[in-house]
Design an enzyme around this catalytic site. Structure first.
Site, PDB file in Angstrom:
ATOM      1  N   SER A   1      27.310 -35.540  45.583  1.00  0.00           N
ATOM      2  CA  SER A   1      27.099 -36.669  44.677  1.00  0.00           C
ATOM      3  C   SER A   1      27.467 -36.237  43.268  1.00  0.00           C
ATOM      4  O   SER A   1      27.008 -35.210  42.782  1.00  0.00           O
ATOM      5  CB  SER A   1      25.639 -37.132  44.723  1.00  0.00           C
ATOM      6  OG  SER A   1      25.403 -38.165  43.785  1.00  0.00           O
TER       7      SER A   1
ATOM      8  N   TYR B   1      21.966 -44.232  42.860  1.00  0.00           N
ATOM      9  CA  TYR B   1      21.450 -44.583  44.182  1.00  0.00           C
ATOM     10  C   TYR B   1      21.470 -43.386  45.107  1.00  0.00           C
ATOM     11  O   TYR B   1      20.554 -43.190  45.910  1.00  0.00           O
ATOM     12  CB  TYR B   1      22.268 -45.718  44.785  1.00  0.00           C
ATOM     13  CG  TYR B   1      21.824 -46.058  46.190  1.00  0.00           C
ATOM     14  CD1 TYR B   1      22.550 -45.574  47.296  1.00  0.00           C
ATOM     15  CD2 TYR B   1      20.686 -46.797  46.419  1.00  0.00           C
ATOM     16  CE1 TYR B   1      22.131 -45.847  48.582  1.00  0.00           C
ATOM     17  CE2 TYR B   1      20.269 -47.079  47.706  1.00  0.00           C
ATOM     18  CZ  TYR B   1      21.000 -46.599  48.790  1.00  0.00           C
ATOM     19  OH  TYR B   1      20.579 -46.859  50.050  1.00  0.00           O
ATOM     20  N   GLU B   2      22.538 -42.563  45.018  1.00  0.00           N
ATOM     21  CA  GLU B   2      22.613 -41.378  45.856  1.00  0.00           C
ATOM     22  C   GLU B   2      21.469 -40.419  45.544  1.00  0.00           C
ATOM     23  O   GLU B   2      20.879 -39.817  46.432  1.00  0.00           O
ATOM     24  CB  GLU B   2      23.965 -40.692  45.655  1.00  0.00           C
ATOM     25  CG  GLU B   2      25.144 -41.585  46.026  1.00  0.00           C
ATOM     26  CD  GLU B   2      26.469 -40.992  45.579  1.00  0.00           C
ATOM     27  OE1 GLU B   2      26.451 -39.845  45.111  1.00  0.00           O
ATOM     28  OE2 GLU B   2      27.504 -41.675  45.695  1.00  0.00           O
ATOM     29  N   LEU B   3      21.145 -40.283  44.258  1.00  0.00           N
ATOM     30  CA  LEU B   3      20.050 -39.403  43.869  1.00  0.00           C
ATOM     31  C   LEU B   3      18.716 -39.916  44.385  1.00  0.00           C
ATOM     32  O   LEU B   3      17.930 -39.178  44.970  1.00  0.00           O
ATOM     33  CB  LEU B   3      20.004 -39.272  42.343  1.00  0.00           C
ATOM     34  CG  LEU B   3      18.819 -38.499  41.771  1.00  0.00           C
ATOM     35  CD1 LEU B   3      18.822 -37.075  42.306  1.00  0.00           C
ATOM     36  CD2 LEU B   3      18.875 -38.494  40.259  1.00  0.00           C
TER      37      LEU B   3
END
Length: 565
Positions: free
Chosen positions: A389, A463-465
């Site tokens: 990411s 959002y990935e985090l």
């Protein structure tokens, strides 16, 4: 000359540290002199680049620059209040500015307490010290003034205490009657006016004072078994009570004659000599001790009376020691020496081994993985070793970060160490449900690698985090690895839940220093990745590889902002 400057700076910094303890929340009474201050490191004194110091107070959620008045004065790393008022309560901070950037040095929360008009102290502004009766103790006045000549006045329960004006109030032997509330008042002169600051201590003395203790020699008359030619050291110790007496003497006699004094020089040492006496304190008890050294025991010594004499308060106590032949034998010298060497050597070896294991933990783990061909990825059902990411928007300031994520990271981990990475921009076909795809690919990955930068959270990669944090902290399915790609001075932009991750899972990229395959960066990253057999190829250095036109990776050309989250 440089050494002298550093020595002077060390003295200055040590003195300042006493006045500027690290404290986040501070209570002070209204109407009293007070100051906020921070420690300047020695490096700041030798900075070539000039900087300015600004003090701020938070007002309605915003930092407002403090303007000097006759009452509030700023002097370098000190902010003085002449005196403090109730309106001064709030959050304070101090910054350094070099004209380009501001650096926050320290923050405080100042609570100005209302003064009790009917008392000399505020019950919310005192410290409590609990001591046992019969012990010695001293109360220290916390000095808020730099001038050592400022006047000091002590009060007990708001009444002047025995005209004491010293900075410490000493009690040789505490009794229950010493319990009370002691207030130290410091008078400070400033621009023709007298200001003051106070420090209040509640002293609680528990238990009754011990009974009056008389002098005592430890132990009774005794006979000591020894051998001819052996060295003997006779010890005489006297108990003095609960304070150190000055008019006390302790000495040895040999058949009513005084022995010679020990010189400390082995060649000139008498066969029997007396050492200087020593004063000891064990807990709240005081002792005095003196040794008599017999270099080599002779047959004549077996007929002597060695008498220890203790004198004080017109009283004399004695203890008689005699020597007699015994059957005990010492260990052979070589066995004793070997044992002593092993006893000293073993802890040193153990400490060295622990030090090596701690310092080279990562290297040892990687070596163990290579030797044992360990594989943590077999049979776990995961498709990727890590999901990467990173900041995906094509902004000029992040081109290096994109190159690191899309080219350098996969080239080293995949081509040289056999890992399989999932990089959304490279591995996912456009047109799908992006959010569902990200969630699915993180589920298929054993690790989530997050390449942090100051702009990361402002990007859609948030959002990935958040998805990775949920799986790491709640579902405990995926472990997170943080790569600090650029130095970050303030982590407040990150989610608070990120602080729950172990600090050891953060790897810092140091540009040229991290380029070699055997650098600490790649070792730490491989240590955090799952163990698997690798096709190690560490020839080297990838900064001379073809990066495409103008140094950017081929897949970074013509970025599609709508293709990724």
């Amino acid at each position: 000359m440089t050494l002298m400057i550093f020595f002077l700076m060390f003295i200055i910094e040590s003195a300042t540290e006493k006045l500027c303890p690290l404290r986040a929340s501070i209570d002070v009474l209204e109407g009293e002199y007070f100051f906020l201050c921070y420690l300047e490191s020695m490096q700041e004194h030798f900075q070539e680049e000039a900087y300015t110091i600004n003090w701020y107070k938070e007002n309605a959620g915003k930092q407002q620059l403090i303007k000097e008045t006759q009452r509030i004065v700023s002097q370098m790393n000190f902010l003085e209040f002449w005196p403090a008022e109730l309106s001064d309560s709030g959050n304070y901070s101090v910054t350094h500015s070099n004209g380009k950037q501001n650096f926050t040095v320290q923050k405080w929360t100042l609570n100005v307490l209302e003064r009790n008009k009917s008392s000399c102290f505020n019950k919310n502004h005192l410290t409590t010290e609990i001591k046992n009766a019969g012990t010695g103790h001293s109360l220290k006045c916390n000095d808020l003034s730099v001038n050592e000549n400022d006047s000091i006045i002590w009060y007990k329960d708001c009444k002047n205490y025995e005209n004491e004006t010293e900075r410490e109030l000493d009690f040789k032997t505490l009794t229950v009657q010493h319990s009370g509330i002691y207030t130290c008042k410091i008078l400070i002169s400033h621009e023709g006016k007298i200001y003051h600051s106070t420090n209040t201590i509640k002293l609680v003395v528990e238990g009754d004072a011990p009974e009056t203790v008389t002098l005592e020699i430890i132990g009774r008359d005794e006979e000591i078994e020894t051998e001819m030619g052996k060295e003997e050291i006779l010890n005489c110790t006297g108990f003095l009570g609960y304070y150190m007496r000055e008019d006390v003497s302790l000495y040895w006699l040999i058949n009513q004659t005084f022995p010679e004094k020990c010189t400390g020089i082995p060649k000139n040492e008498p066969s029997i000599c007396e050492e200087e006496f020593k004063k000891l304190q064990l807990g709240n008890k005081f002792y005095i001790t003196r040794l008599l050294r017999i270099k080599k025991v002779t047959d004549e010594d077996m007929h002597h009376n060695f008498t220890c004499m203790l004198q004080a308060d017109d009283r004399t106590l004695m203890k008689i020691v005699k020597l007699k032949k015994g059957n005990t034998r010492d260990l052979p010298v070589h066995i004793f020496t070997t044992g002593m060497v092993l006893a000293v050597l073993f802890p040193c070896v153990a400490v060295a081994a622990v030090f090596v294991c701690v310092m080279f933990r990562v290297d040892l783990v990687l070596f163990y993985r290579n030797i044992c061909r360990r594989d943590d990825t077999a049979g776990d059902g995961k498709e990727y070793d890590a999901f990467v990411s990173y900041l995906k928007d094509c902004v000029s300031s992040t081109e290096e970060e994109r190159e690191f994520a899309l080219k350098i990271l996969p080239m080293v981990l995949e081509e040289n160490f056999g890992y399989k990475l999932c990089i959304f921009e490279r591995d996912v076909s456009p047109g799908g449900a992006v959010v569902d795809d990200i969630h699915s690919f993180i589920d298929k990955s054993r690790r989530l690698i997050i390449i942090l930068s100051q702009n990361y959270i402002s990007n859609r990669a948030i959002y990935e985090l958040e998805s990775g944090l949920h799986k790491a902290l709640v579902e405990r399915k995926t472990k997170i690895i943080l790569i600090e790609y650029m130095p970050i001075s303030d982590y407040n932009f990150l989610p608070e839940s990120l602080s729950l991750l172990p600090s050891k899972r953060v790897v810092k990229w140091k540009k040229d220093k991290s380029l070699p395959m055997n650098s600490r960066f790649w070792k730490n990253l491989r240590y955090l990745m799952p163990a698997k057999p690798t096709k190690m190829n560490t020839k080297g250095h990838y900064n001379n590889l073809d990066l495409g036109s103008e140094g950017s990776p081929p897949w970074a050309e013509g970025c599609d902002f709508n293709a990724v989250v």
